[in-house]
Design an enzyme around this catalytic site. Structure first.
Site, mmCIF file in Angstrom:
data_model
loop_
_atom_site.group_PDB
_atom_site.id
_atom_site.type_symbol
_atom_site.label_atom_id
_atom_site.label_comp_id
_atom_site.label_asym_id
_atom_site.label_seq_id
_atom_site.Cartn_x
_atom_site.Cartn_y
_atom_site.Cartn_z
ATOM 1 C CB VAL A 19 0.364 0.538 -8.210
ATOM 2 C CG1 VAL A 19 -0.145 -1.090 -6.799
ATOM 3 C CG2 VAL A 19 -1.361 1.620 -8.005
ATOM 4 C CB SER A 38 -15.667 -1.109 -10.554
ATOM 5 O OG SER A 38 -17.286 -1.081 -9.940
ATOM 6 C CG ASP A 69 -2.040 1.050 1.085
ATOM 7 O OD1 ASP A 69 -3.215 0.481 0.486
ATOM 8 O OD2 ASP A 69 -2.427 1.831 1.233
ATOM 9 C CE LYS A 94 -12.388 0.140 -10.056
ATOM 10 N NZ LYS A 94 -10.899 -0.986 -9.244
ATOM 11 C CE1 TYR A 130 -13.337 3.315 -8.668
ATOM 12 C CE2 TYR A 130 -15.280 2.736 -9.680
ATOM 13 C CZ TYR A 130 -14.161 2.106 -9.307
ATOM 14 O OH TYR A 130 -14.088 1.169 -8.053
#
Length: 248
Positions: A65, A143, A39, A160, A156
């Site tokens: 990441v 998602s 993280d 996704k 977003y």
């Protein structure tokens, strides 16, 4: 709960210091995996390791990441500390919601970079180890927003949706090497992120779900466990919805 579904396996979970990622790390550790909790937030990483150390063998690693070297360090730590890499879960993500008209280009870029580039870097780094071993399971977190779209989430939803394409393309590339790549599409799940929603908005979204409730993080984690384990040994390129039937 059954035990030992991933006993002795080595796993990396990104964005694992809270929410769904933390629960995935917990469930994998409870079923016998050695887990790298990765993280960006070093304090939360320490807190997560403190919680999970009672469950199983867990090591915390801080990194971003979106940084190729940081992602490589997640993989290298698993190989060095646990002797290999069997499971890699691309879970890290952020939101920068705004209407199409009001969204800043930098907020679009940030969400695409964390979710999509971050997952691509994770798949690439994990696959390099797994293909040499002739086995491995990569789980990408998409998602339902990437399937149906959400107002105010053009960034977003696009990211996704892109993860679905990444999952299927990489699954086709890696299948002959014994490496499986699958994705999960959660719906409305109770996490610190969704708890920040206005109560009325949250209730309205729950009302649209056939099961009439939001999901719990563990219900997503259990699906990640299934995909990480040999129970899903003949599955690759699959996209599993965990949304209470919202898009039936």
């Amino acid at each position: 709960m059954m035990s030992g579904l991933v006993a002795g396996k080595s796993a990396v979970v990104t964005g694992a210091a809270q929410g769904i990622g933390l629960e995935i790390a917990r469930v994998l550790a409870a079923h016998g995996a050695n887990v790298i909790v990765a993280d960006l937030d070093s304090r939360r990483v320490q807190d997560a390791v403190g919680q999970l150390s009672e469950v199983g063998r867990v090591i915390g690693v801080t990194g971003n990441v979106t940084d190729e070297q940081d992602v490589q360090s997640f993989v290298d730590t698993a190989v060095r500390e646990f002797g290999g890499l069997d499971v890699y879960v691309n879970n890290a993500g952020i939101t920068r919601d705004a209407s199409l008209r009001n969204m800043r280009p930098e907020d679009f870029d940030a969400v695409i970079t964390v979710h999509l580039k971050g997952a691509w870097l994770g798949v690439r780094a994990a696959a390099a180890v797994m293909r040499e071993a002739g086995s491995g399971s990569i789980v990408n977190m998409s998602s339902l927003s990437g399937k149906s779209g959400n107002p105010g989430q053009t960034n977003y939803s696009a990211a996704k949706a892109g993860i679905v394409g990444l999952t299927k393309s990489s699954a086709k590339e890696l299948a002959h090497k014994g490496v499986r790549v699958n994705a999960i599409q959660p719906g409305l799940i109770r996490t610190p992120m969704t708890e920040a929603m206005k109560p009325g908005v949250f209730a309205a979204r729950e009302a649209d779900i056939p099961m009439k409730r939001a999901g719990e993080a563990v219900e997503v984690a259990n699906v990640a466990l299934f995909l990480a384990s040999d129970l899903s040994s003949y599955m690759t390129g699959a996209v599993l919805e965990v949304g209470g039937g919202r898009l039936m």
